[in-house]
Write a protein that holds these residues in place. Structure first.
Motif, PDB file in Angstrom:
ATOM      1  N   ASP A 112      57.146   1.463  36.599  1.00  6.62           N
ATOM      2  CA  ASP A 112      56.427   0.200  36.517  1.00  6.62           C
ATOM      3  C   ASP A 112      54.942   0.545  36.418  1.00  6.62           C
ATOM      4  O   ASP A 112      54.446   1.413  37.155  1.00  6.62           O
ATOM      5  CB  ASP A 112      56.708  -0.615  37.785  1.00  6.62           C
ATOM      6  CG  ASP A 112      56.155  -2.028  37.729  1.00  6.62           C
ATOM      7  OD1 ASP A 112      54.984  -2.194  37.357  1.00  6.62           O
ATOM      8  OD2 ASP A 112      56.891  -2.967  38.084  1.00  6.62           O
ATOM      9  N   VAL A 113      54.192  -0.112  35.513  1.00  2.00           N
ATOM     10  CA  VAL A 113      52.787   0.243  35.348  1.00  2.00           C
ATOM     11  C   VAL A 113      51.981   0.018  36.622  1.00  2.00           C
ATOM     12  O   VAL A 113      50.901   0.594  36.789  1.00  2.00           O
ATOM     13  CB  VAL A 113      52.154  -0.520  34.166  1.00  2.00           C
ATOM     14  CG1 VAL A 113      52.772  -0.080  32.842  1.00  2.00           C
ATOM     15  CG2 VAL A 113      52.257  -2.031  34.343  1.00  2.00           C
ATOM     16  N   ALA A 114      52.499  -0.780  37.537  1.00  2.00           N
ATOM     17  CA  ALA A 114      51.804  -1.008  38.801  1.00  2.00           C
ATOM     18  C   ALA A 114      51.836   0.215  39.709  1.00  2.00           C
ATOM     19  O   ALA A 114      51.061   0.307  40.661  1.00  2.00           O
ATOM     20  CB  ALA A 114      52.420  -2.196  39.528  1.00  2.00           C
ATOM     21  N   TRP A 115      52.738   1.156  39.431  1.00  2.00           N
ATOM     22  CA  TRP A 115      52.952   2.276  40.334  1.00  2.00           C
ATOM     23  C   TRP A 115      52.150   3.527  39.998  1.00  2.00           C
ATOM     24  O   TRP A 115      52.267   4.542  40.697  1.00  2.00           O
ATOM     25  CB  TRP A 115      54.440   2.662  40.334  1.00  2.00           C
ATOM     26  CG  TRP A 115      55.381   1.587  40.755  1.00  2.00           C
ATOM     27  CD1 TRP A 115      55.091   0.470  41.494  1.00  2.00           C
ATOM     28  CD2 TRP A 115      56.783   1.516  40.464  1.00  2.00           C
ATOM     29  NE1 TRP A 115      56.223  -0.286  41.682  1.00  2.00           N
ATOM     30  CE2 TRP A 115      57.277   0.323  41.055  1.00  2.00           C
ATOM     31  CE3 TRP A 115      57.661   2.332  39.770  1.00  2.00           C
ATOM     32  CZ2 TRP A 115      58.619  -0.052  40.967  1.00  2.00           C
ATOM     33  CZ3 TRP A 115      58.994   1.963  39.667  1.00  2.00           C
ATOM     34  CH2 TRP A 115      59.468   0.778  40.269  1.00  2.00           C
ATOM     35  N   LEU A 116      51.362   3.502  38.951  1.00  2.00           N
ATOM     36  CA  LEU A 116      50.715   4.727  38.485  1.00  2.00           C
ATOM     37  C   LEU A 116      49.886   5.401  39.578  1.00  2.00           C
ATOM     38  O   LEU A 116      49.965   6.614  39.764  1.00  2.00           O
ATOM     39  CB  LEU A 116      49.844   4.442  37.275  1.00  2.00           C
ATOM     40  CG  LEU A 116      50.562   4.373  35.925  1.00  2.00           C
ATOM     41  CD1 LEU A 116      49.559   4.068  34.832  1.00  2.00           C
ATOM     42  CD2 LEU A 116      51.310   5.661  35.617  1.00  2.00           C
ATOM     43  N   ALA A 117      49.058   4.631  40.273  1.00  8.34           N
ATOM     44  CA  ALA A 117      48.194   5.233  41.287  1.00  8.34           C
ATOM     45  C   ALA A 117      49.017   5.904  42.380  1.00  8.34           C
ATOM     46  O   ALA A 117      48.688   7.002  42.832  1.00  8.34           O
ATOM     47  CB  ALA A 117      47.260   4.180  41.888  1.00  8.34           C
ATOM     48  N   ALA A 118      50.091   5.242  42.811  1.00  5.79           N
ATOM     49  CA  ALA A 118      50.921   5.788  43.884  1.00  5.79           C
ATOM     50  C   ALA A 118      51.597   7.094  43.466  1.00  5.79           C
ATOM     51  O   ALA A 118      51.629   8.060  44.231  1.00  5.79           O
ATOM     52  CB  ALA A 118      51.963   4.759  44.304  1.00  5.79           C
ATOM     53  N   LEU A 119      52.126   7.135  42.261  1.00  5.21           N
ATOM     54  CA  LEU A 119      52.835   8.341  41.813  1.00  5.21           C
ATOM     55  C   LEU A 119      51.875   9.448  41.398  1.00  5.21           C
ATOM     56  O   LEU A 119      52.124  10.633  41.645  1.00  5.21           O
ATOM     57  CB  LEU A 119      53.777   7.997  40.661  1.00  5.21           C
ATOM     58  CG  LEU A 119      54.998   7.159  41.050  1.00  5.21           C
ATOM     59  CD1 LEU A 119      55.788   6.746  39.819  1.00  5.21           C
ATOM     60  CD2 LEU A 119      55.902   7.935  42.009  1.00  5.21           C
ATOM     61  N   ALA A 120      50.759   9.075  40.776  1.00  6.92           N
ATOM     62  CA  ALA A 120      49.795  10.092  40.356  1.00  6.92           C
ATOM     63  C   ALA A 120      49.215  10.826  41.558  1.00  6.92           C
ATOM     64  O   ALA A 120      48.875  12.014  41.475  1.00  6.92           O
ATOM     65  CB  ALA A 120      48.686   9.454  39.534  1.00  6.92           C
ATOM     66  N   ALA A 121      49.114  10.126  42.689  1.00  9.77           N
ATOM     67  CA  ALA A 121      48.550  10.737  43.889  1.00  9.77           C
ATOM     68  C   ALA A 121      49.394  11.901  44.397  1.00  9.77           C
ATOM     69  O   ALA A 121      48.904  12.739  45.161  1.00  9.77           O
ATOM     70  CB  ALA A 121      48.403   9.683  44.987  1.00  9.77           C
ATOM     71  N   LEU A 122      50.648  11.978  43.969  1.00 12.73           N
ATOM     72  CA  LEU A 122      51.509  13.089  44.388  1.00 12.73           C
ATOM     73  C   LEU A 122      51.129  14.387  43.693  1.00 12.73           C
ATOM     74  O   LEU A 122      51.549  15.470  44.103  1.00 12.73           O
ATOM     75  CB  LEU A 122      52.978  12.754  44.097  1.00 12.73           C
ATOM     76  CG  LEU A 122      53.533  11.518  44.806  1.00 12.73           C
ATOM     77  CD1 LEU A 122      54.964  11.235  44.363  1.00 12.73           C
ATOM     78  CD2 LEU A 122      53.470  11.683  46.318  1.00 12.73           C
ATOM     79  N   GLY A 123      50.334  14.296  42.599  1.00 12.90           N
ATOM     80  CA  GLY A 123      49.844  15.483  41.915  1.00 12.90           C
ATOM     81  C   GLY A 123      50.855  16.196  41.042  1.00 12.90           C
ATOM     82  O   GLY A 123      50.629  17.343  40.636  1.00 12.90           O
ATOM     83  N   LYS A 124      51.974  15.548  40.717  1.00 14.21           N
ATOM     84  CA  LYS A 124      53.024  16.236  39.959  1.00 14.21           C
ATOM     85  C   LYS A 124      53.315  15.615  38.601  1.00 14.21           C
ATOM     86  O   LYS A 124      54.201  16.082  37.875  1.00 14.21           O
ATOM     87  CB  LYS A 124      54.303  16.287  40.794  1.00 14.21           C
ATOM     88  CG  LYS A 124      54.139  17.101  42.078  1.00 14.21           C
ATOM     89  CD  LYS A 124      55.446  17.256  42.835  1.00 14.21           C
ATOM     90  CE  LYS A 124      55.242  18.087  44.090  1.00 14.21           C
ATOM     91  NZ  LYS A 124      56.519  18.322  44.824  1.00 14.21           N
TER      92      LYS A 124
END
Length: 430
Positions: A112-124
């Motif tokens: 979901d485009v709303a999740w980018l910040a949350a997933l990108a923060a994982l660094g993977k």
């Protein structure tokens, strides 16, 4: 002269710069201070390898066969196996985050485009910028998958969440499909109640009560002003008081989430609900009337003041790649799935999901689709991002709002007190 290029040829050419899409940085990037640097671009163009693909669509009745057919087609062409992983949408982000953080998942992921910040923060997440070049993605679609100057996602479909009405029921009730004000909208709901249906299958279950944010904005709240959270301002309180009034009058129903709303609408037990274009296929699948799509009409959200832009929330999903085994072929799959003209056309025809490429949007199938054309004009044209998406922990913020608004609906809290409590929780998260 006609050139017959394979998908791998196109990938090779795009990697050396054949064409260049204009990349626009997504507004409102993470303001939490959490680093989101990408994990570099995936190595592509070599021998195809097996990979994994995570998708919530594979857990849903309508899109599952369509997405599975695409997976099978790619796997057959490349001679690889695709290990699929799925969770229901409401559990997907948490489960995916746990697997990615724990090193248990690598490959392509529906996001979901709303999740980018949350997933990108994982660094993977890998930087898919090189794979976006020359593929014809629209600037707006690319922006939705881009954060902190990194193209984390290749856009699969981009639209908005807005109001959808049943024209036949509205006509029977004498309600307006183009209400000029919130007051006129409210009167229409009362008229619809008079014909024995649930007027508005609005979100009242916590899972989708974030939809209240669109009504807060409609009443005039900015929600977030700079770094200040404004969900307890006068406009927000008025919006929640109004929502409670609708609830108490039976104009909206208890315990309704997006899936329940689609079913109520499909059975013509509800005249109106909020959804993205993806809802068309789900409504069709559950409908008592095979021609229900002919009755579906996108409705611009009413405004509090003349001249205000109708509010809608940007909606869409992209495909990202988590670094690890099979990442190169997973990235090629993401590119093919989201930009191959034949594939995006079949996806649209089956699920009514708008393509993210210019050629896809200009195709006859999309241009001749009455519902999607009206949806784009009346809803997507004024859609904006949820201002909380820029925070890595935006989902917790939305949950705080949803739980407090739900307390108002059931009579356990006053609107002003509930929103003050939600603001305090969000301030703690900041």
């Amino acid at each position: 002269m006609t050139l017959n290029l394979t998908r791998r040829d196109l990938l090779r050419f795009s990697a050396i710069g054949l064409g260049s899409a204009s990349l626009v940085a997504i507004a409102g990037c993470s303001t939490t201070g959490t680093g989101t640097g990408g994990a570099g671009a995936p190595a592509t163009g070599g021998t195809a390898t097996d990979f994994a693909f995570a998708s919530w669509s594979l857990s849903e009745e309508a899109p599952k066969p369509v997405v599975q057919a695409a997976i099978d087609a790619f796997a057959g062409e490349e001679g690889v196996s695709v290990d699929t992983v799925t969770f229901p949408y409401n559990e997907y982000l948490n489960q995916l985050t746990l697997q990615v953080r724990g090193g248990q998942f690598a490959g392509a992921v529906q996001v979901d485009v709303a999740w980018l910040a949350a997933l990108a923060a994982l660094g993977k997440l890998k930087d898919l910028g090189p794979l976006a070049e020359g593929r014809g993605y629209t600037d707006a679609a690319l922006a939705a998958g881009r954060l902190d100057d990194v193209q984390y996602g290749l856009p699969w479909t981009i639209g908005a969440i807005g109001l959808i009405g049943n024209a036949e029921l509205f006509d029977r009730a004498g309600a307006s499909l183009a209400p000029a004000s919130i007051e006129e909208f409210e009167e229409g709901l009362r008229a619809l109640k008079g014909i024995g249906v649930t007027p508005y299958a609005a979100a009242t279950a916590a899972a989708q009560l974030k939809d209240i944010l669109m009504w807060m904005q409609s009443f005039g709240s900015p929600l977030v002003d700079g770094d200040a959270v404004e969900i307890d301002d006068e406009a927000s309180v008025k919006a929640v008081e109004w929502y409670k009034k609708l609830f108490d009058e039976g104009l909206i129903a208890p315990d309704v989430d997006r899936f329940a709303a689609r079913n109520l609408f499909a059975q013509e037990a509800a005249a109106l609900y909020d959804d993205a274009p993806v809802g068309v296929s789900a409504v069709q699948a559950a409908a008592t009337d095979a021609a229900i799509v002919d009755k579906m009409v996108p409705i611009s959200r009413p405004v509090a003041n003349a001249g205000d832009a109708p509010v809608a929330t940007l909606w869409g999903h992209a495909v990202c790649v988590v670094g690890g085994d099979g990442e190169g072929t997973a990235a090629e799959f993401a590119q093919w799935l989201t930009s191959d003209d034949e594939q995006t056309a079949s996806y649209f025809e089956a699920l009514s999901l708008p393509p993210a490429t210019q050629s896809g949007l200009e195709s006859e199938a999309v241009a001749s689709d009455r519902f999607n054309a009206e949806f784009a004009e009346r809803i997507t044209a004024t859609a904006t991002k949820n201002p909380f998406w820029g925070y890595v922990n935006y989902a917790q913020m939305e949950t705080a709002i949803a739980e407090n608004v739900q307390a108002v609906l059931i009579g356990a809290a006053r609107p002003a007190d509930a929103l003050a409590e939600a603001k305090a929780t969000i301030s703690g998260l900041l």
